[in-house]
Design an enzyme around this catalytic site. Sequence first.
Site, PDB file in Angstrom:
ATOM      1  CG  ASP A  88     -70.307 146.341  36.652  1.00 12.54           C
ATOM      2  OD1 ASP A  88     -70.102 145.122  36.797  1.00 12.54           O
ATOM      3  OD2 ASP A  88     -71.436 146.822  36.416  1.00 12.54           O
ATOM      4  CD  GLU A 128     -67.844 140.269  37.432  1.00 12.36           C
ATOM      5  OE1 GLU A 128     -68.414 139.403  38.115  1.00 12.36           O
ATOM      6  OE2 GLU A 128     -68.377 141.349  37.134  1.00 12.36           O
ATOM      7  CB  CYS A 142     -72.512 146.460  51.472  1.00  9.55           C
ATOM      8  SG  CYS A 142     -72.397 148.201  51.963  1.00  9.55           S
ATOM      9  CB  CYS A 200     -70.425 147.548  55.941  1.00  5.83           C
ATOM     10  SG  CYS A 200     -71.871 146.720  55.221  1.00  5.83           S
ATOM     11  CB  CYS A 239     -76.112 148.010  52.845  1.00  5.96           C
ATOM     12  SG  CYS A 239     -75.245 146.820  53.907  1.00  5.96           S
ATOM     13  CB  CYS A 296     -73.680 149.989  56.786  1.00  2.00           C
ATOM     14  SG  CYS A 296     -73.595 149.935  54.982  1.00  2.00           S
ATOM     15  CG  ASP A 307     -74.528 149.027  36.642  1.00  2.00           C
ATOM     16  OD1 ASP A 307     -74.678 147.801  36.847  1.00  2.00           O
ATOM     17  OD2 ASP A 307     -75.219 149.663  35.825  1.00  2.00           O
TER      18      ASP A 307
END
Length: 418
Positions: A191, A275, A327, A330, A346, A349, A356
Amino acid sequence: MHLRYSYRVYPTAGQRQALARTFGCARVVFNDALAARKQAYQADKSRIATGVLAKAVITDAKKTPERAWLAEVSVDALQSSLRDLDTAYRNFFDSVSGKRQGRKVGLPRFKSKRDSRQSLRFTRNGFRLRPNGKLNLAKIGDVRVKWSRKLPADPSSVTVVLDPSGRDYASFVVDVEPDHLPALDTEVGIDLGLTTYAVLSDGTVIDNPRFLRKAEKKLKAAQRDLSRKAKGSKNRAKARRKVARAHARVADTRNDWMHKQTTRLIRENQAIYLEDLNVHGLGRTNLAKSVHDAGWATFRRMLEEKATRYGRHIGVIGRFEPTSQVCSACGVKDGPKPLHVREWTCGACGALHDRDLNAARNILAAGQADRLNACGGPVRPGVAIPHQAQPGETGTHRNASRTGHKPRAAGAAGIPRL
């Protein structure tokens, strides 16, 4: 595969004059050929053949008083400028037709003697390497070269470049075989950012060096000194070269750092996933200076070129993939978050995420899914991949089709500069 190796050259005063004369002649031939092609197209939309054009702007032009000085330089450099014009037109038509990927390419433009960067190319007929290590250029002489490393093969061409800071380079194109590294089991997602340059899915953090920001004080002083010099004066020319050297120092430092980082990542990982960032769009925002200082596009290009050479895999997921909203534990999409939110919990969960690091893990998962479902690969999860994916493969995960970018073939960025 073709690679490019660049070395500093140190011509004498007489050789600098000969190079300047050759730069000018090659520029004139390019401009005359471009004017002839434009005139022919405006007249009856016809195209002049390359051989006919070369005879008109080189062979016949030497016999005229206005262009008699073309005979003083190597004809190989003049013919190379015509090949450059053909390449420029071909890139334009391929871009218009959609055959060439990436940003649109415009029509060729006339060259100016005031351009800060000058270059000319010699083919095998126009140069040779002397046993004493000097580079012989046609009608220029033996030029001293600073050989920082050996050439892996005999070069097919050499391009002599005069950069804005006044440095001369010889850039050789050689044909070498790919040198694949031993296969590894490690894969990583990256990232990219501005606060930290990169966060890897394994928790590694690469700090942002901010080379331009650190050199801003010296750059401002050099630019302020330039603005005070009278236009057209010799002092202004000296000040301009001083500014160019300061910028070149920043660019060289950044490139050296990027080469070290990308080489380490390629050697330590079998597959790397990134990305697809809209660097061009971010470069038009209030973060433009920081974005250009980071050089994300150059970082990605180096990774792709080295992956092709060393047998690694580079996967690029779509820019609309919600890597910062999902997340990684999960898989629940928790909604968009402002940039100042660096950590979040989250709601499904209860996992605490660094923004990052969570994005890097999602990039890794999305890239692996793309590679698993690549053309020719298995569809069901958990099935072994029967073949090695091609280096430089662009991902198509989920919303990648919205970007409007087609998969990019390996080596499409051109000849790597090493």
